[in-house]
Design a protein around this motif. Structure first.
Motif, PDB file in Angstrom:
ATOM      1  N   ALA A 167       0.828  -1.214   0.000  1.00 35.21           N
ATOM      2  CA  ALA A 167       0.000   0.000   0.000  1.00 35.21           C
ATOM      3  C   ALA A 167       0.862   1.263   0.000  1.00 35.21           C
ATOM      4  N   MET A 168       1.865   1.309   0.861  1.00 31.31           N
ATOM      5  CA  MET A 168       2.712   2.504   0.937  1.00 31.31           C
ATOM      6  C   MET A 168       3.521   2.690  -0.342  1.00 31.31           C
ATOM      7  N   ASP A 169       3.984   1.607  -0.919  1.00 35.07           N
ATOM      8  CA  ASP A 169       4.756   1.705  -2.155  1.00 35.07           C
ATOM      9  C   ASP A 169       3.889   2.226  -3.299  1.00 35.07           C
ATOM     10  N   THR A 170       2.647   1.760  -3.361  1.00 31.60           N
ATOM     11  CA  THR A 170       1.726   2.220  -4.401  1.00 31.60           C
ATOM     12  C   THR A 170       1.401   3.701  -4.222  1.00 31.60           C
ATOM     13  N   ILE A 171       1.224   4.134  -2.985  1.00 34.17           N
ATOM     14  CA  ILE A 171       0.957   5.548  -2.714  1.00 34.17           C
ATOM     15  C   ILE A 171       2.153   6.404  -3.119  1.00 34.17           C
ATOM     16  N   CYS A 172       3.343   5.960  -2.796  1.00 33.88           N
ATOM     17  CA  CYS A 172       4.547   6.728  -3.129  1.00 33.88           C
ATOM     18  C   CYS A 172       4.789   6.806  -4.630  1.00 33.88           C
ATOM     19  N   ARG A 173       4.227   5.893  -5.374  1.00 35.56           N
ATOM     20  CA  ARG A 173       4.431   5.866  -6.830  1.00 35.56           C
ATOM     21  C   ARG A 173       3.106   6.082  -7.565  1.00 35.56           C
ATOM     22  N   TYR A 174       2.331   7.016  -7.068  1.00 34.90           N
ATOM     23  CA  TYR A 174       0.987   7.207  -7.594  1.00 34.90           C
ATOM     24  C   TYR A 174       0.949   7.644  -9.045  1.00 34.90           C
ATOM     25  N   GLN A 175       2.015   8.243  -9.569  1.00 26.07           N
ATOM     26  CA  GLN A 175       2.009   8.702 -10.957  1.00 26.07           C
ATOM     27  C   GLN A 175       2.728   7.751 -11.910  1.00 26.07           C
ATOM     28  N   LYS A 186      -6.339   8.983 -13.385  1.00 24.34           N
ATOM     29  CA  LYS A 186      -6.243   7.564 -13.741  1.00 24.34           C
ATOM     30  C   LYS A 186      -7.555   7.118 -14.370  1.00 24.34           C
TER      31      LYS A 186
END
Length: 172
Positions: free
Chosen positions: A37-45, A84
């Motif tokens: 979850a945190m990795d996906t948030i940090c790479r939202y673009q 998105k």
């Protein structure tokens, strides 16, 4: 649909029914879910993300525990305003040779993927997969991780990598 159901060990109709009722069991550890979850948030673009998960696969015999290790390629499409509009998921099973290559990458420190912390400490593929049931039931729960040195090291590494990702995000 059906590929995701097969990945989890369900018939497609049963999978859809369980999904609609919010009745799918948790298939990975709390720590792995937090990292993902945190990795996906940090790479939202990012238009393309690659994630690695150990998943519990449902079997008809409740006494049999089966785990699979998969690579999930997440492809996101954005419109001209940066919103998105579509997400596609492509799953591949990971074998022992690919696991060894991934573990080597982690030792060299070439990855900032937060979920990859689960590969630490260095273990063989068989150990990594056989310990999944224990980690699902006990050791992968966040409140129990700080009690052991290896769990504390994973959490500390998670915080360090998360801070690095946040700094990169803030610089953009």
């Amino acid at each position: 649909g059906s590929a995701c159901a097969e990945l989890r060990g369900y018939h497609p109709e049963e999978f859809l029914s369980r999904f609609a009722e919010n009745n799918l069991p948790i298939h990975t550890t709390h720590f792995d879910m937090l990292c993902g979850a945190m990795d996906t948030i940090c790479r939202y673009q990012d238009c393309k993300l690659v994630k690695y998960w150990r998943l519990q696969k449902h079997t008809s015999d409740p006494q049999v525990f089966l785990s699979v290790f998969v690579r999930c390629c997440i492809i996101r499409d954005f419109d001209a305003l940066g919103r998105k509009i579509r997400t596609s998921l492509v799953y591949d099973y990971i074998d022992e040779d690919e696991f060894e290559r991934l573990s080597k990458t982690q030792e060299d420190g070439n990855s900032d993927d937060l979920l990859a912390i689960s590969l630490l400490p260095r273990r063989s593929f068989k150990e990594f997969m056989s310990e999944h049931k224990r980690e699902l039931q006990y050791a992968g729960k966040l409140m129990d991780m700080r009690k052991k040195r290896s769990g504390k090291e994973k959490l500390d590494e998670f915080v360090k990598r998360l801070q690095q990702n946040i700094k990169k995000l803030m610089a953009e």
